[in-house]
Scaffold this active site. Structure first.
Site, PDB file in Angstrom:
ATOM      1  N   GLY A  91     -22.486  14.397  41.145  1.00  0.00           N
ATOM      2  CA  GLY A  91     -21.820  14.428  42.431  1.00  0.00           C
ATOM      3  C   GLY A  91     -22.362  13.470  43.467  1.00  0.00           C
ATOM      4  N   GLY A 135     -23.882   9.754  36.736  1.00  0.00           N
ATOM      5  CA  GLY A 135     -22.950   8.707  36.338  1.00  0.00           C
ATOM      6  C   GLY A 135     -22.486   7.734  37.397  1.00  0.00           C
ATOM      7  N   ARG A 136     -21.674   8.209  38.381  1.00  0.00           N
ATOM      8  CA  ARG A 136     -21.099   7.297  39.364  1.00  0.00           C
ATOM      9  C   ARG A 136     -22.171   6.515  40.112  1.00  0.00           C
ATOM     10  NH1 ARG A 136     -16.400   8.076  42.889  1.00  0.00           N
ATOM     11  NH2 ARG A 136     -16.419  10.278  42.283  1.00  0.00           N
ATOM     12  N   ARG A 173      -7.484   5.307  41.733  1.00  0.00           N
ATOM     13  CA  ARG A 173      -8.178   6.119  42.730  1.00  0.00           C
ATOM     14  C   ARG A 173      -7.558   6.040  44.132  1.00  0.00           C
ATOM     15  NH1 ARG A 173     -12.980   5.277  44.193  1.00  0.00           N
ATOM     16  NH2 ARG A 173     -13.529   7.465  44.541  1.00  0.00           N
ATOM     17  N   CYS A 204       5.961  -1.172  40.387  1.00  0.00           N
ATOM     18  CA  CYS A 204       7.189  -0.745  41.056  1.00  0.00           C
ATOM     19  C   CYS A 204       6.972   0.643  41.642  1.00  0.00           C
ATOM     20  CB  CYS A 204       8.345  -0.752  40.061  1.00  0.00           C
ATOM     21  SG  CYS A 204       9.937  -0.402  40.821  1.00  0.00           S
ATOM     22  N   TYR A 233     -14.798   5.279  37.089  1.00  0.00           N
ATOM     23  CA  TYR A 233     -13.463   5.845  37.331  1.00  0.00           C
ATOM     24  C   TYR A 233     -12.414   4.773  37.606  1.00  0.00           C
ATOM     25  CZ  TYR A 233     -16.351   9.993  37.803  1.00  0.00           C
ATOM     26  OH  TYR A 233     -17.262  10.987  37.574  1.00  0.00           O
TER      27      TYR A 233
END
Length: 283
Positions: A91, A135-136, A173, A204, A233
């Protein structure tokens, strides 16, 4: 995994620790679940896991999580289990734009570790192996996305749209979470901005907007624009929306560039399509 019942300030789609969540067992079910597992010869409870969400800047929810996990560990051991691992999830947010103010990785780890040690000592628990999912915070800053500038649409006194050769298929995102990013021109990263534009993709879809109110120097078709902090992500969430092939991925290190994922070709998007026999002779 269980839901710890902890709220945190982040987008509603990436909050996972509040009670009204699809993730994990409800905390009121935890004793029942652990009691059931105690009677299963095939089951061994190795650890307990909770996750409160993603892109979080606060540290207080992680302090609260330590106490919740320690209480769950007490319950598990009382019911005959011997879990050795506690996983606090992840997080930790990153700085996508200048106004973002996440804690450092070292600072976050210190808060989590100290809170867990304190919670275990208060309950006379032997310290477990502590796991986290960073991770992030590790991967996102390591990646950038390169786009080629295409067309421009200027609406006097209203908006200027600059289109690029990608968009929501390679980075969903912004349309999903209203995420913000920082961008610059590849050959003029420090150039002074002379206009404010809306950066849009080629799909489109009116919602295919990558960046709003983006300050940029004057651009020309063919310029390469760099969107920063897209290592997490993005490629993992990419799609073939509008039958758009996915871009290539290149690993850059020590002055060398290596292809790690080649660009998709349009014909490859048809490789799973099947034409029924009855339609083969139509026309």
């Amino acid at each position: 995994r269980f839901t710890p019942g902890i709220e945190c300030h982040t987008h509603e789609y990436i909050r996972t620790g509040h009670l009204d969540s699809k993730f994990g067992f409800d905390p009121d079910q935890l004793e029942q679940v652990l009691t059931h597992l105690a009677g299963c010869r095939w089951a061994r409870v190795q650890g307990l896991h909770a996750h409160i969400g993603s892109q979080i800047f606060e540290v207080e929810p992680h302090r609260d999580l330590a106490a919740v996990l320690a209480d769950a560990l007490v319950l598990a051991r009382r019911l005959g289990h011997e879990p050795s691992d506690l996983n606090v999830g992840g997080g930790l947010g990153i700085r996508y734009v200048a106004s973002d103010d996440p804690p450092s990785i070292d600072g976050w780890v210190q808060v989590v570790a100290e809170a867990m040690v304190a919670a275990c000592r208060e309950r006379n628990l032997e310290l477990p192996r502590l796991l986290c999912e960073p991770g992030r915070s590790l991967v996102a800053p390591a990646g950038v996305t390169l786009y080629t500038v295409g067309s421009r649409k200027q609406i006097p006194d209203l908006n200027t749209y600059v289109a690029v050769d990608g968009g929501m298929s390679d980075n969903p995102r912004p349309i999903t979470y209203q995420s913000e990013y920082t961008a610059c021109l590849a050959d003029r990263p420090g150039a002074e901005a002379t206009e404010t534009v809306t950066l849009v993709g080629k799909h489109c879809e009116s919602g295919d907007v990558l960046l709003k109110q983006l300050p940029l120097p004057a651009t020309e078709p063919g310029d390469v624009l760099v969107v920063l902090a897209t290592g997490a992500y993005n490629a993992s969430m990419a799609s073939n929306y509008n039958r758009i092939p996915k871009p290539a991925a290149v690993l850059v290190a020590d002055g060398c560039a290596e292809l790690v994922q080649r660009r998709e070709r349009p014909d490859e998007l048809l490789r799973y399509d099947v034409l029924p026999e009855r339609l083969r002779s139509v026309g």
